[in-house]
Design a protein around this motif. Structure first.
Motif, short mmCIF file in Angstrom:
data_model
loop_
_atom_site.label_atom_id
_atom_site.label_comp_id
_atom_site.label_asym_id
_atom_site.label_seq_id
_atom_site.Cartn_x
_atom_site.Cartn_y
_atom_site.Cartn_z
N ARG A 129 0.84 -1.20 0.00
CA ARG A 129 0.00 0.00 0.00
C ARG A 129 0.88 1.25 0.00
O ARG A 129 1.93 1.26 0.63
CB ARG A 129 -0.91 0.02 1.22
N PRO A 130 0.45 2.29 -0.68
CA PRO A 130 1.23 3.52 -0.66
C PRO A 130 1.25 4.12 0.74
O PRO A 130 0.26 4.08 1.46
CB PRO A 130 0.51 4.43 -1.65
N GLN A 131 2.38 4.66 1.10
CA GLN A 131 2.53 5.26 2.41
C GLN A 131 2.30 6.77 2.32
O GLN A 131 2.48 7.38 1.28
CB GLN A 131 3.95 4.99 2.96
N LEU A 132 1.90 7.36 3.44
CA LEU A 132 1.71 8.81 3.50
C LEU A 132 3.04 9.51 3.30
O LEU A 132 4.08 9.04 3.78
CB LEU A 132 1.12 9.21 4.84
#
Length: 160
Positions: free
Chosen positions: A51-54
């Motif tokens: 998942r893409p991270q902030l």
């Protein structure tokens, strides 16, 4: 993803990294007499996509005192002055936010009503009735009743 091999078309499912690697290998080895090794590729594996991270951490700020579920997120890398100005601006304009359907009643229908441009000379086509699982049917009925109570939609009867 499908890609060319010496034996025909190869196919990889669910893992984009492996698919891209196979595609690059196939493109780079074009014209060479090499076969792609897919022995270590699990086609239907339990690979969890990353998942893409902030980019930055966010601060949870309540928009109104007494309504703890009404939270806005503000970037943590803002300066202290900018952060306070942004929070003050959002709190003074909190009437713009609609947390529930019945809070959006002040919106003009001219903004949110969509009209279909259909040919009045053509008869309407009746769609086939869709059947849903009982759990989904209940959720749909609850959402429709919320929209009816808020006045967003209304029932229309057409003659056959």
């Amino acid at each position: 993803m499908k890609f060319p091999t010496r034996f025909g078309v190869g196919e990889v499912r669910r893992d984009q990294q492996v698919a891209r690697q196979c595609y690059k290998t196939a493109v780079m080895d074009k014209g060479k007499d090499k076969t792609l090794s897919i022995a270590n590729v699990e086609l239907i594996g339990d690979v969890e996509p990353e998942r893409p991270q902030l980019v930055e951490e966010v601060l949870q700020v309540p928009l109104e005192e007494g309504y703890e579920e009404r939270i806005i997120q503000v970037g943590s890398q803002l300066g202290e002055v900018e952060n306070e100005e942004l929070i003050t601006f959002l709190r003074t304009n909190r009437d713009v936010f609609a947390w529930l359907g019945d809070e959006a009643l002040r919106i003009s229908p001219e903004v949110m009503v969509y009209k279909l441009s259909v040919d009045p000379l053509r008869p309407p086509t009746r769609q086939k009735k869709r059947n849903f699982a009982p759990e989904r049917q209940q959720v749909i009925a609850e959402e429709v009743s919320k929209l009816l109570q808020a006045g967003f939609i209304r029932e229309v009867h057409y003659s056959d």
